[in-house]
Design an enzyme around this catalytic site. Structure first.
Site, PDB file in Angstrom:
ATOM      1  N   CYS A  56       0.915  -1.087  -0.041  1.00 21.94           N
ATOM      2  CA  CYS A  56       0.082  -0.130   0.022  1.00 21.94           C
ATOM      3  C   CYS A  56       0.794   1.424  -0.101  1.00 21.94           C
ATOM      4  O   CYS A  56       1.526   1.500   0.937  1.00 21.94           O
ATOM      5  CB  CYS A  56      -0.854   0.107   1.283  1.00 21.94           C
ATOM      6  N   CYS A  59      -0.275   3.964   2.564  1.00 20.23           N
ATOM      7  CA  CYS A  59       0.022   3.608   3.683  1.00 20.23           C
ATOM      8  C   CYS A  59       1.614   3.963   4.211  1.00 20.23           C
ATOM      9  O   CYS A  59       1.833   4.602   5.244  1.00 20.23           O
ATOM     10  CB  CYS A  59      -0.088   2.116   3.958  1.00 20.23           C
TER      11      CYS A  59
END
Length: 142
Positions: A56, A59
């Protein structure tokens, strides 16, 4: 004759550099959800649950742009945080119905969700949210 001992003054040590923030004044990361919730119950603190994956990009950007910033660390002072890799702990991700990343939850000391954040927020927006949750839950902001 006996040798006499002469006390000599030692040069003073330079002052220690100032600490960034003391442990209670910043966001504290714990290794597991269970540990964070147990501490939150004992200490009447909020828990920030951060679901992520290794792939991700948002993230990673959240870690770098928000969590690493001292201003956010201070704003989130007293909050206990846990990063949960949803692919390594799928049962917890399923329990919170996580299907996109980053996905964050603020939990009160009883483990009840009091705020959800879907996706990336910049430093200013995330800081505003954590301060609002702290006020709503009666946790003092630093």
């Amino acid at each position: 004759t006996g040798a006499s001992v002469v006390a000599t003054a030692t040069p003073s040590t330079p002052p220690a550099p100032p600490k960034a923030l003391a442990a209670g004044d910043k966001l504290e990361w714990l290794p597991t959800y269970e540990e964070a919730l147990g501490r939150a119950r004992k200490e009447k603190k909020l828990v920030l649950l951060d679901f992520y994956t290794d792939w991700c990009g948002w993230c990673k950007r959240l870690d770098k742009d928000v969590f690493a910033e001292e201003s956010f660390q201070k704003a989130a002072g007293g909050v206990l945080a846990v990063k949960v890799n949803a692919e390594k702990v799928p049962q917890l991700a399923q329990r919170f119905k996580v299907s996109s990343f980053p996905r964050l939850f603020f939990l009160n000391a009883e483990g009840v969700t009091v705020e959800r954040i879907h996706g990336y927020l910049n430093l200013a927006d995330f800081t505003t949210r954590v301060q609002a949750v702290n006020q709503q839950e009666g946790v003092s902001c630093n």
